[in-house]
Design a protein around this motif. Sequence first.
Motif, PDB file in Angstrom:
ATOM      1  N   SER A 347       0.822  -1.245   0.063  1.00 19.11           N
ATOM      2  CA  SER A 347      -0.004  -0.031   0.086  1.00 19.11           C
ATOM      3  C   SER A 347       0.952   1.156  -0.046  1.00 19.11           C
ATOM      4  N   VAL A 348       0.225   2.300  -0.374  1.00 18.61           N
ATOM      5  CA  VAL A 348       0.907   3.485  -0.510  1.00 18.61           C
ATOM      6  C   VAL A 348       1.948   3.911   0.882  1.00 18.61           C
ATOM      7  N   ASP A 349       1.128   3.442   2.263  1.00 16.70           N
ATOM      8  CA  ASP A 349       1.938   3.713   3.346  1.00 16.70           C
ATOM      9  C   ASP A 349       2.621   2.504   3.855  1.00 16.70           C
ATOM     10  N   GLY A 350       2.908   1.551   3.129  1.00 18.17           N
ATOM     11  CA  GLY A 350       3.972   0.591   3.429  1.00 18.17           C
ATOM     12  C   GLY A 350       3.411  -0.605   3.960  1.00 18.17           C
ATOM     13  N   PHE A 351       2.153  -0.764   4.297  1.00 15.54           N
ATOM     14  CA  PHE A 351       1.651  -2.119   4.472  1.00 15.54           C
ATOM     15  C   PHE A 351       1.951  -2.970   3.614  1.00 15.54           C
ATOM     16  N   SER A 352       2.024  -4.393   3.538  1.00 12.12           N
ATOM     17  CA  SER A 352       2.287  -5.344   2.595  1.00 12.12           C
ATOM     18  C   SER A 352       1.405  -6.654   2.875  1.00 12.12           C
ATOM     19  N   ALA A 353       1.005  -7.352   1.801  1.00 10.83           N
ATOM     20  CA  ALA A 353       0.391  -8.890   1.896  1.00 10.83           C
ATOM     21  C   ALA A 353       0.823  -9.807   0.957  1.00 10.83           C
ATOM     22  N   SER A 354       1.079 -11.030   1.428  1.00  8.66           N
ATOM     23  CA  SER A 354       1.594 -12.014   0.743  1.00  8.66           C
ATOM     24  C   SER A 354       0.454 -13.010  -0.074  1.00  8.66           C
ATOM     25  N   THR A 355      -0.032 -13.024  -1.377  1.00  9.47           N
ATOM     26  CA  THR A 355      -1.089 -13.849  -1.589  1.00  9.47           C
ATOM     27  C   THR A 355      -0.560 -14.707  -2.753  1.00  9.47           C
ATOM     28  N   PRO A 356      -0.791 -16.015  -2.585  1.00  9.62           N
ATOM     29  CA  PRO A 356      -0.329 -16.958  -3.232  1.00  9.62           C
ATOM     30  C   PRO A 356      -0.732 -16.420  -4.884  1.00  9.62           C
ATOM     31  N   LEU A 357       0.334 -16.789  -5.866  1.00 13.45           N
ATOM     32  CA  LEU A 357       0.029 -16.361  -7.120  1.00 13.45           C
ATOM     33  C   LEU A 357      -1.278 -16.916  -7.872  1.00 13.45           C
ATOM     34  N   GLU A 358      -1.521 -18.217  -7.494  1.00 13.60           N
ATOM     35  CA  GLU A 358      -2.450 -19.180  -8.163  1.00 13.60           C
ATOM     36  C   GLU A 358      -3.885 -18.563  -7.708  1.00 13.60           C
ATOM     37  N   VAL A 359      -3.940 -18.158  -6.445  1.00 12.68           N
ATOM     38  CA  VAL A 359      -5.209 -17.734  -5.966  1.00 12.68           C
ATOM     39  C   VAL A 359      -5.613 -16.398  -6.796  1.00 12.68           C
ATOM     40  N   LEU A 360      -4.778 -15.840  -7.445  1.00 11.87           N
ATOM     41  CA  LEU A 360      -5.077 -14.306  -8.053  1.00 11.87           C
ATOM     42  C   LEU A 360      -5.324 -14.874  -9.591  1.00 11.87           C
ATOM     43  N   GLN A 361      -5.033 -15.909  -9.901  1.00 11.01           N
ATOM     44  CA  GLN A 361      -5.284 -16.323 -11.201  1.00 11.01           C
ATOM     45  C   GLN A 361      -6.272 -17.141 -11.594  1.00 11.01           C
ATOM     46  N   ASP A 362      -6.866 -17.948 -10.479  1.00  6.17           N
ATOM     47  CA  ASP A 362      -8.149 -18.965 -10.725  1.00  6.17           C
ATOM     48  C   ASP A 362      -9.302 -18.080 -11.021  1.00  6.17           C
ATOM     49  N   ASP A 363     -10.347 -19.222 -10.780  1.00  5.56           N
ATOM     50  CA  ASP A 363     -11.795 -18.483 -11.105  1.00  5.56           C
ATOM     51  C   ASP A 363     -12.526 -17.750 -10.004  1.00  5.56           C
ATOM     52  N   ARG A 364     -11.758 -17.669  -8.969  1.00  9.04           N
ATOM     53  CA  ARG A 364     -12.486 -17.160  -7.838  1.00  9.04           C
ATOM     54  C   ARG A 364     -12.666 -15.509  -7.867  1.00  9.04           C
ATOM     55  N   ASP A 365     -12.070 -15.010  -9.134  1.00  8.65           N
ATOM     56  CA  ASP A 365     -12.483 -13.547  -9.090  1.00  8.65           C
ATOM     57  C   ASP A 365     -11.689 -12.643  -8.345  1.00  8.65           C
ATOM     58  N   ALA A 366     -10.596 -12.785  -7.765  1.00  7.44           N
ATOM     59  CA  ALA A 366      -9.757 -11.909  -6.835  1.00  7.44           C
ATOM     60  C   ALA A 366      -9.654 -10.682  -7.905  1.00  7.44           C
ATOM     61  N   MET A 367      -9.923  -9.467  -7.216  1.00 12.40           N
ATOM     62  CA  MET A 367      -9.811  -8.136  -7.872  1.00 12.40           C
ATOM     63  C   MET A 367      -9.217  -7.070  -7.262  1.00 12.40           C
ATOM     64  N   LEU A 368      -9.109  -6.038  -8.296  1.00 12.07           N
ATOM     65  CA  LEU A 368      -8.550  -4.744  -7.822  1.00 12.07           C
ATOM     66  C   LEU A 368      -9.841  -4.027  -7.631  1.00 12.07           C
ATOM     67  N   ALA A 369     -10.329  -3.733  -6.680  1.00 12.14           N
ATOM     68  CA  ALA A 369     -11.701  -3.172  -6.355  1.00 12.14           C
ATOM     69  C   ALA A 369     -11.608  -1.828  -6.320  1.00 12.14           C
ATOM     70  N   ILE A 370     -12.578  -1.124  -6.948  1.00 10.50           N
ATOM     71  CA  ILE A 370     -12.578   0.213  -6.821  1.00 10.50           C
ATOM     72  C   ILE A 370     -14.153   0.853  -6.379  1.00 10.50           C
ATOM     73  N   GLY A 371     -14.878  -0.040  -6.342  1.00 10.14           N
ATOM     74  CA  GLY A 371     -16.466  -0.014  -5.664  1.00 10.14           C
ATOM     75  C   GLY A 371     -16.798  -0.810  -4.766  1.00 10.14           C
ATOM     76  N   MET A 372     -17.611  -0.379  -3.914  1.00  2.63           N
ATOM     77  CA  MET A 372     -18.183  -0.925  -2.568  1.00  2.63           C
ATOM     78  C   MET A 372     -19.504  -0.697  -2.388  1.00  2.63           C
ATOM     79  N   ASN A 373     -20.474  -1.604  -2.658  1.00  2.00           N
ATOM     80  CA  ASN A 373     -21.948  -1.314  -2.444  1.00  2.00           C
ATOM     81  C   ASN A 373     -22.459  -0.183  -3.134  1.00  2.00           C
ATOM     82  N   ASP A 374     -22.257  -0.244  -4.417  1.00  4.32           N
ATOM     83  CA  ASP A 374     -22.409   0.754  -5.730  1.00  4.32           C
ATOM     84  C   ASP A 374     -21.756   2.329  -5.333  1.00  4.32           C
ATOM     85  N   GLU A 375     -20.867   2.287  -4.368  1.00  8.46           N
ATOM     86  CA  GLU A 375     -20.082   3.699  -4.219  1.00  8.46           C
ATOM     87  C   GLU A 375     -18.582   3.467  -4.588  1.00  8.46           C
ATOM     88  N   PRO A 376     -17.808   4.531  -4.827  1.00  8.72           N
ATOM     89  CA  PRO A 376     -16.311   4.419  -4.615  1.00  8.72           C
ATOM     90  C   PRO A 376     -16.029   4.020  -3.343  1.00  8.72           C
TER      91      PRO A 376
END
Length: 538
Positions: A347-376
């Motif tokens: 993140s911009v403030d230096g937090f970090s997370a380790s996510t298995p690569l395959e989890v981000l590629q499979d069909d579970r639809d991991a996303m870069l989200a910009i909206g939450m409940n119809d709002e930014p």
Amino acid sequence: MPASCNNPGLRPLRIPIMKKLRNLIQGPTAMAALAGVVAAAVVLAVAELLGAFFTARATPLIALGSTFIDFTPSWLKDFAIATFGTNDKVALFVGMGVTIAVLACVMGVVAYRKWALGVLGVLFMGAVIVASVVTRAGVGAIDAVPSVVGTFAGLLALRFLINRLQGLKAWPEAPAGDPARPATSRRRFFAAAGITAAAAGLAATGGRLLGAARSNILQARDALQLPSPAKAAPAVPAGVQSPVPGVAPWVTPNDDFYRIDTALSVPEIDVADWELRVHGMVEEEVRLTFQDLLDADLIESHVTLTCVSNPVGGNLAGNAKWLGLPLREVLKRAKPKDGADMVLSTSVDGFSASTPLEVLQDDRDAMLAIGMNDEPLPLEHGYPVRMVVPGLYGFVSATKWVVDLEVTRFADSTAYWTDRGWSERGPIKTMARVDVPKSFAKVPAGKVAVGGTAWAQTRGITKVEIQVDNEDWVEAELSTEASLVTWRQWSYQWDAAPGPHYIKVRATDGSGEVQTDQRADPVPDGASGWQSVMVTVE
Ligand SMILES: Nc1nc2c(c(=O)[nH]1)N[C@H]1C(S)=C(S)[C@@H](COP(=O)(O)O)O[C@H]1N2
Ligand SMILES: [Mo]
């Protein structure tokens, strides 16, 4: 009249103690301590005022608090969240306030007795503040200006007050009425201290208002028009909500969504400046702007987020409809190299997370989200862009204010919480929760509605059972399942006989696994065990 009152033996004992106490409270030592506290307030207030023109995360309180958080061992984080829940930040500020006040008292007394030593002490504290400021992620050396100026302003204030104090000669022994008794100069000291403190209060308030006025991120967020998704979220089927009143709403409103992060001051990102860099073990380095996201084929889906720090029965879980770009598509463009097995998101403030690569590629639809409940995204939930990864606890996946994705290997890099004793991976454990009745509730005998929610993201919930005291486990009624990545609610009509009772609950997930009764603490990879609710039937 009680005997003790005319006991002559007591008086000589009591009066010297009272007098000593009074002298201590009214004496120069206490006044020097007060001077120290007022000077510390000046340091913080001047830094706050100037801070309006610099990075918000660079004011002393925020920087010190953030540094403290970064050094927080996992047991303390766990304790803080268990004790204060999402008020952990308030608790931190209160703790810091008390610590600073105590140190300031000491500093004032030292400076009064030996000015040079006091100066050294104040400069040392200033150096600690500056060090904690300049080591924050995304904060430049120039951001030390408010703290440096604040420290010198505090030093001036301290000198000014101690001058007043040293005007008090032959005190406090001089009897009342004696011209040597410096009542007026004492009054003058308190007046000076009061005026300085009031000026500090004004400066701090002014800094706050100025900072808020200069920040137009909130307005920018409100004005942002989200695009419609290329693929809309599947319609939520009827009957997802437990019929029992008081069970958490199936969709958590943004304002009620739990918030957990290490950010003492919410990062403020201008979408025009936002850029995501995808690099590391990739064929193609990718850079994405916010406009790229707006222009892409976005998807929408409901996903239940869960925090690893959630205790059994806790409420650090929430369900929302997220709008975003599948990370699969981003990674497709970057083309990870063979051997890579992890994505380190930062993140911009230096937090970090380790996510298995395959989890981000499979069909579970991991996303870069910009909206939450119809709002930014709300600012505190990661505006403008965060990660949402079904099935993993937030600390290894849900990076808010995300700006960097490094494709790497678990063997080569570690993430923020992994470095502090938490697991490097965090699949969500199967969990059932009772929302109604509350623990220690008193309910009338007869039919009692019991209800709650349960989650096992990516596996789904196939059964929820409850057990009253030591009776047989019985199946609760499951509400409709919306998807495998959202929580599933349940209800049960309990025929309650008078007396105290324990209600236990457990879930079975889509893999057939029954929730374990093995108790585990949140550290290192999530709490487990069955929730047990004590209820008194009247
Ligand atoms: N930048 C940043 N992102 C973060 C965190 C953080 O501390 N900093 N905490 C993570 C944790 S531990 C959780 S549980 C989720 C919580 O997301 P929420 O606050 O939107 O509920 O965010 C994750 N993303
Ligand atoms: Mo978390």
